[in-house]
Design a protein around this motif. Sequence first.
Motif, PDB file in Angstrom:
ATOM      1  N   THR A   1     -25.394  67.616  39.906  1.00  0.00           N
ATOM      2  CA  THR A   1     -25.197  67.009  41.488  1.00  0.00           C
ATOM      3  C   THR A   1     -25.623  65.604  41.353  1.00  0.00           C
ATOM      4  OG1 THR A   1     -27.711  67.114  41.763  1.00  0.00           O
ATOM      5  CG2 THR A   1     -26.366  69.166  42.237  1.00  0.00           C
ATOM      6  N   GLY A   2     -25.675  65.023  40.478  1.00  0.00           N
ATOM      7  CA  GLY A   2     -25.817  63.517  40.666  1.00  0.00           C
ATOM      8  C   GLY A   2     -24.739  62.730  39.905  1.00  0.00           C
ATOM      9  N   SER A   3     -23.503  63.525  39.731  1.00  0.00           N
ATOM     10  CA  SER A   3     -22.161  62.837  39.381  1.00  0.00           C
ATOM     11  C   SER A   3     -21.059  63.524  40.478  1.00  0.00           C
ATOM     12  CB  SER A   3     -21.683  63.520  37.994  1.00  0.00           C
ATOM     13  OG  SER A   3     -20.325  63.158  37.649  1.00  0.00           O
ATOM     14  N   ASN A   4     -20.189  62.320  40.750  1.00  0.00           N
ATOM     15  CA  ASN A   4     -19.298  62.770  41.814  1.00  0.00           C
ATOM     16  C   ASN A   4     -17.863  63.077  41.291  1.00  0.00           C
ATOM     17  OD1 ASN A   4     -18.733  60.244  40.919  1.00  0.00           O
ATOM     18  ND2 ASN A   4     -18.221  59.377  43.163  1.00  0.00           N
ATOM     19  N   ILE A   5     -17.679  63.165  39.805  1.00  0.00           N
ATOM     20  CA  ILE A   5     -16.507  63.653  39.193  1.00  0.00           C
ATOM     21  C   ILE A   5     -16.772  64.664  38.039  1.00  0.00           C
ATOM     22  CG2 ILE A   5     -15.511  61.392  39.795  1.00  0.00           C
ATOM     23  CD1 ILE A   5     -15.933  60.362  37.010  1.00  0.00           C
ATOM     24  N   VAL A   6     -15.472  64.714  37.357  1.00  0.00           N
ATOM     25  CA  VAL A   6     -15.797  65.553  36.134  1.00  0.00           C
ATOM     26  C   VAL A   6     -15.309  64.919  34.815  1.00  0.00           C
ATOM     27  CG1 VAL A   6     -14.741  67.688  34.973  1.00  0.00           C
ATOM     28  CG2 VAL A   6     -14.981  67.788  37.371  1.00  0.00           C
ATOM     29  N   PHE A   7     -16.207  64.895  33.987  1.00  0.00           N
ATOM     30  CA  PHE A   7     -16.051  64.423  32.749  1.00  0.00           C
ATOM     31  C   PHE A   7     -15.844  65.308  31.718  1.00  0.00           C
ATOM     32  CE2 PHE A   7     -19.293  61.760  34.790  1.00  0.00           C
ATOM     33  CZ  PHE A   7     -18.819  60.476  34.645  1.00  0.00           C
ATOM     34  N   MET A   8     -14.491  65.041  30.973  1.00  0.00           N
ATOM     35  CA  MET A   8     -14.145  66.022  29.913  1.00  0.00           C
ATOM     36  C   MET A   8     -13.759  65.264  28.492  1.00  0.00           C
ATOM     37  SD  MET A   8     -11.125  68.070  31.803  1.00  0.00           S
ATOM     38  CE  MET A   8     -11.248  69.300  32.991  1.00  0.00           C
ATOM     39  N   SER A   9     -13.605  65.843  27.399  1.00  0.00           N
ATOM     40  CA  SER A   9     -13.270  65.275  26.430  1.00  0.00           C
ATOM     41  C   SER A   9     -11.859  64.493  26.551  1.00  0.00           C
ATOM     42  CB  SER A   9     -13.068  65.965  25.214  1.00  0.00           C
ATOM     43  OG  SER A   9     -11.988  67.036  25.370  1.00  0.00           O
ATOM     44  N   ASP A  10     -11.591  63.299  25.673  1.00  0.00           N
ATOM     45  CA  ASP A  10     -10.374  62.641  25.646  1.00  0.00           C
ATOM     46  C   ASP A  10      -9.104  63.473  25.819  1.00  0.00           C
ATOM     47  OD1 ASP A  10     -12.188  60.597  25.365  1.00  0.00           O
ATOM     48  OD2 ASP A  10     -11.099  59.798  23.581  1.00  0.00           O
ATOM     49  N   ASP A  11      -9.078  64.784  24.932  1.00  0.00           N
ATOM     50  CA  ASP A  11      -8.021  65.697  24.669  1.00  0.00           C
ATOM     51  C   ASP A  11      -7.760  66.464  26.015  1.00  0.00           C
ATOM     52  OD1 ASP A  11      -7.376  64.549  22.289  1.00  0.00           O
ATOM     53  OD2 ASP A  11      -8.183  66.239  21.068  1.00  0.00           O
ATOM     54  N   ASP A  12      -9.017  67.062  26.311  1.00  0.00           N
ATOM     55  CA  ASP A  12      -8.978  67.799  27.351  1.00  0.00           C
ATOM     56  C   ASP A  12      -8.485  67.151  28.880  1.00  0.00           C
ATOM     57  OD1 ASP A  12      -9.868  69.835  25.994  1.00  0.00           O
ATOM     58  OD2 ASP A  12     -11.725  70.110  26.850  1.00  0.00           O
ATOM     59  N   ALA A  13      -9.010  65.837  28.973  1.00  0.00           N
ATOM     60  CA  ALA A  13      -8.466  65.002  30.163  1.00  0.00           C
ATOM     61  C   ALA A  13      -7.058  64.755  30.020  1.00  0.00           C
ATOM     62  CB  ALA A  13      -9.493  63.731  30.212  1.00  0.00           C
TER      63      ALA A  13
END
Length: 179
Positions: A92-104
């Motif tokens: 809940t403290g992040s407003n985005i999604v973080f993925m690995s370089d390949d997944d993104a």
Amino acid sequence: MEIYLQRKNLMVSLVKQRAVRNPYFGIYLPRSNDIGILTLGDIDTTKFIVNLNYNNVPTLYGKYMFWVLDVDDISINGNKLDFKNRQAIFDTGSNIVFMSDDDAATYHKFINGSSFNDGIYTVPCNTTDQVAYIFGGVSYIIDQSDLVTGSDCSFSVQLGNNDNIWIIGDIFLRNVYSV
């Protein structure tokens, strides 16, 4: 990591002290200027209109450390991306999604007009792509207003650090009532 694991979790402490009626919490994050609600030990049934979907919470590195779920997949404009063996930590403290370089990179191949400059993915501000995150066989559609963040039209999915573990923030959580 060991320091984190030794700290007490608020919810665990409340349950052990019998300070809450039930061993769960509910989170409602609005998209407007409305106030979000954290309900401890109960479910606020005024914040959703359909039945809740239940998923088992798996361990991460062999321990229950985070609010985490196994990812089934992501669908963009009806195309499943075939993400397998991924886990999502909800934050809940992040407003985005973080993925690995390949997944993104895979994700952004399916987003119309996506570009990558100076380490940031951007998209047209008026994107109409249809995105759904799939957990426990259920597709959770992300409102288009949550796909773009900031005046520079940064996309809500950016590069993270771990190959199989994503951090999923408010762009998803604003679209569901979570327990």
